[in-house]
Design a protein around this motif. Structure first.
Motif, mmCIF file in Angstrom:
data_model
loop_
_atom_site.group_PDB
_atom_site.id
_atom_site.type_symbol
_atom_site.label_atom_id
_atom_site.label_comp_id
_atom_site.label_asym_id
_atom_site.label_seq_id
_atom_site.Cartn_x
_atom_site.Cartn_y
_atom_site.Cartn_z
ATOM 1 N N ASN A 23 -2.199 16.946 21.554
ATOM 2 C CA ASN A 23 -2.585 16.665 22.962
ATOM 3 C C ASN A 23 -3.306 16.582 23.575
ATOM 4 O O ASN A 23 -3.862 17.407 22.321
ATOM 5 C CB ASN A 23 -0.725 18.151 23.463
ATOM 6 C CG ASN A 23 0.740 17.759 23.473
ATOM 7 O OD1 ASN A 23 0.862 16.444 23.044
ATOM 8 N ND2 ASN A 23 0.967 18.909 23.434
ATOM 9 N N PRO A 24 -3.745 15.967 24.447
ATOM 10 C CA PRO A 24 -4.728 16.297 25.187
ATOM 11 C C PRO A 24 -5.265 17.532 25.618
ATOM 12 O O PRO A 24 -5.645 17.074 27.292
ATOM 13 C CB PRO A 24 -4.997 15.050 25.696
ATOM 14 C CG PRO A 24 -3.622 14.830 26.518
ATOM 15 C CD PRO A 24 -2.709 14.879 25.126
ATOM 16 N N ASP A 25 -4.567 18.664 25.331
ATOM 17 C CA ASP A 25 -5.476 19.507 26.221
ATOM 18 C C ASP A 25 -7.108 20.662 25.050
ATOM 19 O O ASP A 25 -6.976 20.137 24.194
ATOM 20 C CB ASP A 25 -4.253 20.349 26.510
ATOM 21 C CG ASP A 25 -3.445 20.900 25.298
ATOM 22 O OD1 ASP A 25 -3.971 20.519 23.849
ATOM 23 O OD2 ASP A 25 -2.121 20.752 25.408
ATOM 24 N N THR A 26 -6.622 21.603 25.875
ATOM 25 C CA THR A 26 -7.607 22.617 25.062
ATOM 26 C C THR A 26 -7.625 22.922 23.850
ATOM 27 O O THR A 26 -8.505 21.999 22.897
ATOM 28 C CB THR A 26 -8.489 23.608 25.521
ATOM 29 O OG1 THR A 26 -8.090 23.642 27.036
ATOM 30 C CG2 THR A 26 -9.739 24.658 25.417
ATOM 31 N N GLU A 27 -6.599 22.886 23.464
ATOM 32 C CA GLU A 27 -6.230 23.437 21.651
ATOM 33 C C GLU A 27 -5.661 22.256 21.493
ATOM 34 O O GLU A 27 -6.107 22.420 20.324
ATOM 35 C CB GLU A 27 -5.046 24.317 21.372
ATOM 36 C CG GLU A 27 -5.129 26.126 22.294
ATOM 37 C CD GLU A 27 -4.168 26.668 22.404
ATOM 38 O OE1 GLU A 27 -2.426 25.880 22.135
ATOM 39 O OE2 GLU A 27 -4.314 27.827 23.047
ATOM 40 N N ILE A 75 -3.920 9.449 28.157
ATOM 41 C CA ILE A 75 -3.148 9.637 28.261
ATOM 42 C C ILE A 75 -3.338 10.829 29.688
ATOM 43 O O ILE A 75 -4.893 11.394 29.469
ATOM 44 C CB ILE A 75 -2.591 10.723 27.390
ATOM 45 C CG1 ILE A 75 -2.668 9.473 25.919
ATOM 46 C CG2 ILE A 75 -1.529 11.752 27.348
ATOM 47 C CD1 ILE A 75 -2.584 10.820 24.727
ATOM 48 N N PRO A 76 -2.694 11.122 30.706
ATOM 49 C CA PRO A 76 -3.371 11.930 31.390
ATOM 50 C C PRO A 76 -3.840 13.117 31.415
ATOM 51 O O PRO A 76 -3.098 13.968 30.450
ATOM 52 C CB PRO A 76 -2.443 12.540 32.855
ATOM 53 C CG PRO A 76 -1.346 11.375 31.988
ATOM 54 C CD PRO A 76 -1.475 10.980 30.758
ATOM 55 N N VAL A 77 -4.905 13.794 31.363
ATOM 56 C CA VAL A 77 -5.863 14.711 31.178
ATOM 57 C C VAL A 77 -4.416 16.044 31.353
ATOM 58 O O VAL A 77 -4.423 16.390 32.550
ATOM 59 C CB VAL A 77 -7.067 15.131 30.937
ATOM 60 C CG1 VAL A 77 -7.622 16.485 31.214
ATOM 61 C CG2 VAL A 77 -8.428 14.063 30.536
ATOM 62 N N GLY A 78 -4.671 17.202 31.060
ATOM 63 C CA GLY A 78 -3.747 18.306 30.871
ATOM 64 C C GLY A 78 -2.134 18.123 30.690
ATOM 65 O O GLY A 78 -1.019 18.756 31.374
ATOM 66 N N SER A 79 -1.705 16.838 30.352
ATOM 67 C CA SER A 79 0.242 16.740 30.018
ATOM 68 C C SER A 79 -0.013 16.746 28.482
ATOM 69 O O SER A 79 -0.622 17.342 28.070
ATOM 70 C CB SER A 79 0.052 14.998 30.823
ATOM 71 O OG SER A 79 0.010 14.331 29.894
ATOM 72 N N ASN A 80 0.958 15.614 28.383
ATOM 73 C CA ASN A 80 2.194 16.684 27.326
ATOM 74 C C ASN A 80 2.189 15.148 26.743
ATOM 75 O O ASN A 80 3.166 14.140 27.336
ATOM 76 C CB ASN A 80 3.186 17.082 27.592
ATOM 77 C CG ASN A 80 3.659 18.307 26.765
ATOM 78 O OD1 ASN A 80 4.135 17.637 25.391
ATOM 79 N ND2 ASN A 80 3.717 19.345 26.657
#
Lengths: 199, 199
Positions: free
Chosen positions: B145-149, B175-180
């Motif tokens: 996923n495009p999030d921190t982790e 992919i929108p940042v912070g989404s899933n």
């Protein structure tokens, strides 16, 4: 094409068949169950089986119980001369939570609904009439929901109980405590005005 | 005071322990299960047991399967030289739905998360390194996923694969940042695959 193993798709289907659970939620629940610690998933399955096996309706009030009769009917401090009639077992839970009612209950397991083909014989009305006919009942409080079907069911039962020497009452309509006049719908306001009381 | 039979309260508790299911929903689900036709509740319980018994991870890609290896790994038309690395089995389902990817997968079963005490040994990273070390892999696409982790996990694995003669890419930020990944529409997934970049 299925992207998951068949038995897993089956589990998703089962969860998706539950009320209010969509496909995505069902998938999330299925993953959760698969990831449960050893024994937990088995315990879940057994709880379903156990509940189905032990829970039945109380022969007196028709509420759910796993004993001979339900705790309310078994409680000698409850006033058997006042019967509160509700549509569903969850309504008993709501009323008990209020700690206001000291009588006993009768659970209809539904309301009359011509649209859904639910007639008087499909809900537990005859059991209520039998209880009233046996005497000793002074008041029957109709506590079905304040909507069209709940009102119609209350009305139908009230008429049915006319021949008996029993007071039939209906839960009061009005503005909910803590709510706001501005956001109260017209129908409720009309009922609240009609039902106004001396201060 | 409990208002329902103990076995029924147990069933409510079980449903309430599922993610995203509150007390009221759990009660509604428990009533539903109790009201299911004869055999349906048993089938529900058995589906849970059956899924737990048959579903395991594919020894090659770690995705869920009920066979020896998963359908993707078993499919001879899939390009074994491109491995798409995802965090969860549901991400494979999302990518397969887009019909854009012709390679194979590797499911990590989690992402690195120091906050939740998830380290490299807690997810299936060594299995991936072993696959790459065996050769024949030309590209590893990091599709966490495009999030921190997710980013940190991709970065960690990219560094780990440096010694090998393999291209490591990351899904493009279509992919929108912070989404899933799970809730990303197909078109966006296609763009993200097309626009993947060298890491």
């Amino acid at each position: 094409m299925a992207f998951f193993p068949a038995s897993f798709e089956d589990l998703i289907d089962r969860f998706a068949s539950l009320p209010g659970i969509g496909r995505k939620s069902a998938q999330r629940l299925a993953f959760h169950v698969l990831g449960l610690p050893e024994g937990e998933a088995e315990a879940f399955a057994e709880t379903i089986l156990w509940a189905r096996r032990t829970v039945h309706t109380c022969p007196v009030c028709q509420n759910l119980t796993d004993g001979d009769i339900c705790p309310v009917c078994a409680d000698e401090r409850r006033d058997r001369s006042v019967i509160c009639v509700v549509a569903e077992p969850r309504d008993v839970a709501s009323l008990e939570r209020s700690r206001e009612f000291g009588g006993v209950y009768h659970v209809l397991h539904g309301v009359l609904s011509p649209m859904s083909h639910v007639g008087p014989d499909d809900i537990r009305i005859s059991e209520l009439v039998k209880r009233v006919a046996e005497g000793d009942v002074k008041e029957v409080i109709m506590a079905t929901n304040p909507d069209t079907e709940g009102d119609a069911t209350a009305m139908y039962i009230a008429r049915l109980l006319k021949p008996f020497d029993v007071r039939v009452t209906r839960l009061a309509y009005g503005i909910p405590v803590g709510s706001n006049l501005e956001f109260t719908d017209d129908a409720t306001l009309v009922r609240a005005l009609e039902g106004r009381r001396e201060m």
